[in-house]
Structures are given as structure tokens and as C-alpha cells.
Scaffold this active site. Structure first.
Site, PDB file in Angstrom:
ATOM      1  N   ASP A   1       0.355   3.699   1.598  1.00 49.94           N
ATOM      2  CA  ASP A   1       0.243   4.334   2.913  1.00 49.94           C
ATOM      3  C   ASP A   1       1.333   3.908   3.900  1.00 49.94           C
ATOM      4  O   ASP A   1       1.530   4.571   4.917  1.00 49.94           O
ATOM      5  CB  ASP A   1      -1.127   4.019   3.535  1.00 49.94           C
ATOM      6  CG  ASP A   1      -2.262   4.639   2.745  1.00 49.94           C
ATOM      7  OD1 ASP A   1      -1.986   5.535   1.923  1.00 49.94           O
ATOM      8  OD2 ASP A   1      -3.413   4.234   2.947  1.00 49.94           O
TER       9      ASP A   1
ATOM     10  N   MET B   1      -2.826  11.281  -0.141  1.00 51.20           N
ATOM     11  CA  MET B   1      -3.561  10.138   0.424  1.00 51.20           C
ATOM     12  C   MET B   1      -2.969   9.706   1.767  1.00 51.20           C
ATOM     13  O   MET B   1      -1.795   9.954   2.041  1.00 51.20           O
ATOM     14  CB  MET B   1      -3.527   8.970  -0.537  1.00 51.20           C
ATOM     15  CG  MET B   1      -4.591   9.063  -1.610  1.00 51.20           C
ATOM     16  SD  MET B   1      -4.627   7.535  -2.544  1.00 51.20           S
ATOM     17  CE  MET B   1      -6.097   7.803  -3.495  1.00 51.20           C
TER      18      MET B   1
ATOM     19  N   THR C   1       0.864  -1.185   0.000  1.00 54.40           N
ATOM     20  CA  THR C   1       0.000   0.000   0.000  1.00 54.40           C
ATOM     21  C   THR C   1       0.898   1.232   0.000  1.00 54.40           C
ATOM     22  O   THR C   1       1.958   1.224   0.630  1.00 54.40           O
ATOM     23  CB  THR C   1      -0.946   0.071   1.227  1.00 54.40           C
ATOM     24  OG1 THR C   1      -1.433   1.425   1.364  1.00 54.40           O
ATOM     25  CG2 THR C   1      -0.278  -0.309   2.525  1.00 54.40           C
TER      26      THR C   1
HETATM   27  O1  F6P Z   1      -4.176   2.921  -1.030  1.00 54.70           O
HETATM   28  C1  F6P Z   1      -4.655   3.305   0.222  1.00 54.70           C
HETATM   29  C2  F6P Z   1      -5.373   4.544   0.022  1.00 54.70           C
HETATM   30  O2  F6P Z   1      -4.528   5.278  -0.767  1.00 54.70           O
HETATM   31  C3  F6P Z   1      -5.770   5.381   1.232  1.00 54.70           C
HETATM   32  O3  F6P Z   1      -4.786   6.290   1.632  1.00 54.70           O
HETATM   33  C4  F6P Z   1      -6.982   6.088   0.719  1.00 54.70           C
HETATM   34  O4  F6P Z   1      -7.799   6.536   1.747  1.00 54.70           O
HETATM   35  C5  F6P Z   1      -7.628   5.031  -0.101  1.00 54.70           C
HETATM   36  O5  F6P Z   1      -6.586   4.290  -0.671  1.00 54.70           O
HETATM   37  C6  F6P Z   1      -8.548   5.582  -1.166  1.00 54.70           C
HETATM   38  O6  F6P Z   1      -8.829   4.598  -2.099  1.00 54.70           O
HETATM   39  P1  F6P Z   1      -9.971   4.627  -3.182  1.00 54.70           P
HETATM   40  O7  F6P Z   1     -10.269   6.069  -3.448  1.00 54.70           O
HETATM   41  O8  F6P Z   1      -9.382   3.917  -4.335  1.00 54.70           O
HETATM   42  O9  F6P Z   1     -11.104   3.890  -2.578  1.00 54.70           O
END
Ligand code: F6P
Length: 337
Positions: free
Chosen positions: A125, A167, A123
Site C-alpha cells: 500500500d 488493494m 506493504t
Molecule cells: O497489504 C495491505 C492490504 O493489501 C490492504 O490494502 C488490504 O486492505 C489488506 O491488505 C487486505 O488483506 P487481507 O485480505 O489479507 O486481510
């Protein structure tokens, strides 16, 4: 043995290289590999394809995942029987599940049902416990830094303050990483340590001292006191926080009278050619996951801790997050421009 792999959660750059390395190692040792499409949805629908080193070679150094991804929660939907049936039908001995906390949570459940599973953390994150780095984080930071540094001159030229949203739902690793690698003077992370008032004050001070536009970074998961938002939830109950920077921008304007430029980085952070650090991590994780599986260590995260392979049980990894230590965060915020 017959291996299967799935890629779940938000994607990042380096996954396709991981798949290539996995197929390469398994083929060399006489094992086979299939990939389930779109994470747990592929296991529910028994939707899979054979993965070969030769086929995967053409997707090396590309972002995304050729298997697709999906925020599907078969536990919540009562579909674990279908998951087990697909694995049996395809003659799978080991499942390698790659993703963040949600994907690994289902992997842990499957392991508790008796199936052989190994988890790998991926991820942007970088918030998964049991490993020092998630796949994709290095490239995401680089993407963010490059993008922000390409906008700064324009904002300075226009003398327009800028608020950039990065993000990060629960952890501010990416936001802080981007802030430290750009001329940002303030950064708000989900962990806390900087309030909106402090962010505004820092931006004002930066303008006064430097006589030029100020840049602030905010993570999408920050909490704003007194601000109520109606947010959607995904299948795992996660709130969709995207867009918080626009609220920050409005409040900034209210407080200062100046309208800032607001930029949401969004999926840009997940793209780009994987950096060598992520390709090397992909190679390490592919080897380590196969080593764990072949030595019968199931229900574990194939991790990297203090430079060494680790195998923390998934039960100790899931449902928790690796967050920035608050003292470290406080100290680093003081180092910003
Ligand atoms: O990949 C994790 C993440 O980037 C989080 O930081 C974020 O909240 C989430 O994905 C958002 O994902 P999506 O908009 O694709 O549902």
C-alpha cells in the site's frame, strides 16, 4: 548480539530478500539471527527458527515470506508479557519488526516497554509515514499494470467496459499508479477527488470519444455515498473492503444499461518476482536497520527519506497514514486517458 526478526501484516514481494540480506550482514559481523513465525503470534507462542544466510539463499527472488504472517494483535489480547518472555527465553537483544502500521504499532508498544526494537516498513500500500517507499510497492504496481494491460485487449474486443479493483484500504497509491500505467480513464481512491457519478461520466465520455470499451480502476477502500455494507474487522479493527468493485459494477449497469466486466486483483498484487527496485530497497533496509540497532537507536523506523537514511521515532509513524496529496491526485486524474 542476538537479533530476531518478524514479518507482519499483508505480505509483498521482497521480504525474503530482506531476510537474506539481514542474515548476510549479521553473520559477516559475528551476530546471530532468529525469525519468529507468523508475526506476533510467533512471539506469543515462542515459535521461532534460526535463520542463516545459506538457508535463506534458496528463497531469494521469491514472493511471500518464509516466516509467514498473521494479523495478530497481542496488545488487544493482553499478551505482551508472553511476547517479552519469548524474547528473554531466546536471548534476543534486538527485534526487527517488518510490516505496515499495525505491525509497527505493536513494535512501538514493545519499545515503550523498554525492549530494543527497530521497525521496517513493508506493504504494497506504500502508506507508512516516515519513509518514502515501503518494501513491496514497486513490484505490486508492476504486477497490477501487467495484469490489467493483459486484459484490456480482450475487453476492447468484446466492447465490454471494465472495472478493476486494486488493494488499498486507506491510500490510493497503488490504484493511481496502476491507472497511470494503463489506458484507464478514471480512478477512484480512498482519499476522494472522484465520485462514482464522475467515474461513470468519465467512462461514458471515453466510450463516446474513442468508440471503444472504457477501463476504470477503483481502490478497495473507496467510500460510496449511500451504500451500506456489512464488513468484517480484523484483530486491529481494520475493515475488510474487498469486493467494492462489484457494487460499482452494479451501479454502473443501473446508470448506463451496460454490464461491465469486474475484476478484483486481490493477492495477485502481492506476488511475482521482486523487481530490482524492491531488492535494492530490501538491501538498504537490512543494512539501515542493523546500523540503527548497533548504534543503540531503538523505537525507530529504518526509513529512506529524500534518498537518505532516516530514523523517525515509531511514535510519530504509527496510527497515521501517508496519503496522496489531494491537489496532486486531482492533477493526475486529469492526465488519465
Ligand atoms: O497489504 C495491505 C492490504 O493489501 C490492504 O490494502 C488490504 O486492505 C489488506 O491488505 C487486505 O488483506 P487481507 O485480505 O489479507 O486481510
Amino acid at each position: 548480539m542476538r537479533f530476531a526478526v518478524l514479518t507482519g501484516g499483508g505480505d509483498s514481494s521482497g521480504i525474503n530478500d530482506f531476510l537474506y540480506f539481514l542474515a548476510q550482514r549479521l553473520e559477516r559481523e559475528g551476530h546471530s539471527l532468529i525469525g519468529f513465525r507468523r508475526s506476533w503470534l510467533g512471539l506469543v507462542n515462542n515459535d521461532a527458527l534460526e535463520l542463516t544466510r545459506q538457508e535463506l539463499a534458496q528463497y531469494r527472488f521469491t514472493p511471500g515470506t518464509i516466516l509467514g504472517t498473521e494479523r495478530k494483535n497481542p496488545i488487544k489480547d493482553g499478551q505482551m508479557d508472553q511476547v517479552l518472555r519469548s524474547l528473554e527465553d531466546r536471548g534476543v537483544d534486538v527485534l526487527i519488526a517488518m510490516g505496515g502500521d499495525d505491525t509497527l504499532g505493536v513494535a512501538n508498544h514493545l519499545s515503550e516497554l523498554g525492549f530494543t526494537v527497530v521497525g521496517v516498513a513493508q506493504t504494497i500500500d506504500d502508506d507508512v509515514l516516515g519513509t518514502d517507499r515501503t518494501l513491496g510497492y514497486y513490484t505490486a504496481i508492476y504486477q497490477g499494470v501487467r495484469a490489467v494491460n493483459s486484459m484490456v485487449n480482450s475487453n476492447v474486443a468484446h466492447d465490454r467496459d471494465m472495472i478493476v479493483e486494486i488493494m488499498g484500504r486507506d491510500a490510493g497509491w497503488l490504484a493511481l499508479g496502476v491507472a497511470l500505467n494503463t489506458p484507464a480513464c478514471a480512478c477512484m481512491c480512498p482519499e476522494g477527488e472522484m465520485t462514482l457519478d464522475e467515474l461513470i461520466a468519465r467512462m461514458q465520455e471515453y466510450r463516446r470519444i474513442n468508440g471503444r470499451a472504457a477501463l476504470a480502476i477503483v481502490a478497495e477502500g473507496i467510500k460510496l455515498e449511500g451504500v451500506e455494507r456489512e464488513l468484517e474487522r480484523d484483530a486491529f479493527g481494520n475493515l475488510a473492503y474487498e469486493g467494492v468493485s462489484h457494487i460499482v459494477g452494479d451501479l454502473y449497469k443501473k446508470a448506463t444499461g451496460r454490464s461491465p466486466r469486474v475484476q478484483v486483483m486481490g493477492y495477485l498484487l502481492r506476488g511475482g518476482t521482486p523487481l530490482p527496485q524492491d531488492v535494492e530497497l530490501a538491501a538498504f533496509y537490512a543494512n539501515h536497520a542493523v546500523d540503527l540497532a548497533l548504534s543503540g537507536q531503538t523505537g525507530r523506523l529504518a526509513g529512506l527519506q529524500n534518498g537518505k537514511p532516516s530514523a523517525v521515532p515509531l511514535t510519530e509513524v504509527v496510527g497515521r497514514k501517508k496519503l496522496i496529496d489531494l491537489a496532486d491526485l486531482r492533477a493526475k486524474l486529469k492526465l488519465l486517458a
